[in-house]
Enzyme design. Structure first.
Site, PDB file in Angstrom:
ATOM      1  N   LYS A  13      -5.052  48.966   8.307  1.00  0.00           N
ATOM      2  CA  LYS A  13      -5.920  48.058   7.602  1.00  0.00           C
ATOM      3  C   LYS A  13      -5.680  46.732   7.676  1.00  0.00           C
ATOM      4  O   LYS A  13      -6.298  45.839   8.296  1.00  0.00           O
ATOM      5  CB  LYS A  13      -5.908  48.550   6.048  1.00  0.00           C
ATOM      6  N   ARG A 123       7.100  50.280  11.984  1.00  0.00           N
ATOM      7  CA  ARG A 123       6.686  48.735  11.606  1.00  0.00           C
ATOM      8  C   ARG A 123       7.992  48.231  11.218  1.00  0.00           C
ATOM      9  O   ARG A 123       8.872  48.422  10.749  1.00  0.00           O
ATOM     10  CB  ARG A 123       5.839  49.057  10.437  1.00  0.00           C
ATOM     11  N   ARG A 156      10.824  47.090   5.997  1.00  0.00           N
ATOM     12  CA  ARG A 156      10.471  46.957   4.574  1.00  0.00           C
ATOM     13  C   ARG A 156      11.208  48.407   3.829  1.00  0.00           C
ATOM     14  O   ARG A 156      10.992  49.370   4.399  1.00  0.00           O
ATOM     15  CB  ARG A 156       8.931  47.384   4.375  1.00  0.00           C
TER      16      ARG A 156
HETATM   17  P1  AMP Z   1       0.969  47.580   1.219  1.00  0.00           P
HETATM   18  O1  AMP Z   1       1.510  46.473   1.769  1.00  0.00           O
HETATM   19  O2  AMP Z   1      -0.592  47.343   0.870  1.00  0.00           O
HETATM   20  O3  AMP Z   1       1.066  48.797   1.454  1.00  0.00           O
HETATM   21  O4  AMP Z   1       1.559  47.613  -0.380  1.00  0.00           O
HETATM   22  C1  AMP Z   1       2.927  47.516  -0.693  1.00  0.00           C
HETATM   23  C2  AMP Z   1       3.271  48.128  -2.122  1.00  0.00           C
HETATM   24  O5  AMP Z   1       2.658  47.199  -2.976  1.00  0.00           O
HETATM   25  C3  AMP Z   1       2.619  49.420  -2.596  1.00  0.00           C
HETATM   26  O6  AMP Z   1       3.148  50.250  -2.167  1.00  0.00           O
HETATM   27  C4  AMP Z   1       2.517  49.207  -3.895  1.00  0.00           C
HETATM   28  O7  AMP Z   1       3.738  49.264  -4.621  1.00  0.00           O
HETATM   29  C5  AMP Z   1       1.998  47.723  -4.301  1.00  0.00           C
HETATM   30  N1  AMP Z   1       0.512  47.591  -3.996  1.00  0.00           N
HETATM   31  C6  AMP Z   1      -0.199  46.770  -3.263  1.00  0.00           C
HETATM   32  N2  AMP Z   1      -1.595  46.848  -3.538  1.00  0.00           N
HETATM   33  C7  AMP Z   1      -1.407  47.539  -4.690  1.00  0.00           C
HETATM   34  C8  AMP Z   1      -2.551  47.609  -5.629  1.00  0.00           C
HETATM   35  N3  AMP Z   1      -3.888  47.472  -5.502  1.00  0.00           N
HETATM   36  N4  AMP Z   1      -2.093  48.385  -6.950  1.00  0.00           N
HETATM   37  C9  AMP Z   1      -0.920  48.800  -7.150  1.00  0.00           C
HETATM   38  N5  AMP Z   1      -0.029  48.621  -6.380  1.00  0.00           N
HETATM   39  C10 AMP Z   1      -0.266  47.749  -5.071  1.00  0.00           C
END
Ligand code: AMP
Length: 211
Positions: A13, A123, A156
């Site tokens: 995404k 990644r 990460r």
């Molecule tokens: P991402 O980079 O989108 O995979 O987000 C990394 C981490 O941030 C996720 O695993 C969650 O811990 C937190 N996170 C990101 N977006 C959200 C959201 N909309 N709601 C809750 N936690 C989020």
């Protein structure tokens, strides 16, 4: 235009949002990036979020919703935006509606579990500018170094195997119900996301052009 990019972690995404925002002049809003910036700056919000993020769990709704509302209220969002990684729960989707945000289309990125695990485990992210690479699919020109800013690349914590498993479980339990939620509203469009970004982009732009 307001668009939601929905799909499992690692489905691509964020990569697709970066490509689309340039072409369509939209702002990419990644709640993951916003949260990582808070953690990096050691803000109060960042301190509350860090443990949830490292384990692959979700940050509590009230924190993420407040952060998102502040972001979409900024002037650059008036031209339209892509929500990348938000909403991730039904209450988050409800908060968007309560805020009066009109969503034009929800793109549901669909890929095989093996593709997703390979993407997440390979990644690498730039510590300085956040650019995303992949050990196999998109390696940097110089090993472990960002092509854009020469910053160091790192993995990460939540892209490590223990956390990946938890993130996929959390996705199934808390985020996947949004697929039916938006299908029922007639907003959902599926897109096959197993191929490379160059293959996916034209079909994605076509859907967005029609929205
Ligand atoms: P991402 O980079 O989108 O995979 O987000 C990394 C981490 O941030 C996720 O695993 C969650 O811990 C937190 N996170 C990101 N977006 C959200 C959201 N909309 N709601 C809750 N936690 C989020």
């Amino acid at each position: 235009m307001q668009v939601i990019f929905l799909g499992s972690p690692g489905v691509g995404k964020g990569t697709m949002a970066k490509l689309v925002q340039e072409k369509l002049d939209l702002v990419q809003i990644s709640t993951g990036d916003l949260l990582r910036a808070e953690v990096k700056n050691q803000t109060e919000l960042g301190k509350q979020a860090k443990g949830h993020m490292d384990s692959g769990g979700l940050v509590p709704d009230e924190i993420v919703i407040a952060m998102l509302k502040a972001r979409i209220g900024r002037p650059d969002c008036q031209k339209g935006y892509i929500l990348d990684g938000f909403p991730r729960t039904i209450p988050q989707a409800g908060a968007l509606e309560a805020e009066g945000v009109k969503i034009d289309v929800v793109i549901n990125f669909v890929a095989a579990k093996e593709t997703i695990i390979l993407r997440l485990s390979g990644r690498r992210t730039c510590k300085q500018c956040g650019a995303i690479y992949h050990l196999v699919n998109l390696p940097p020109q110089v090993e472990s170094t960002c092509d854009v800013c020469d910053g160091p690349l790192f993995q990460r914590d939540d892209d490590k195997p223990e956390a990946i498993e938890n993130r996929l479980k959390v996705y199934e339990e808390q985020t996947a119900p949004l697929i039916d939620y938006y299908k029922d509203k007639g907003l959902l469009k599926d897109i096959a996301a197993d191929e490379s970004s160059e293959v996916i982009l034209p079909g994605l732009l076509e859907i967005l052009g029609e929205a």
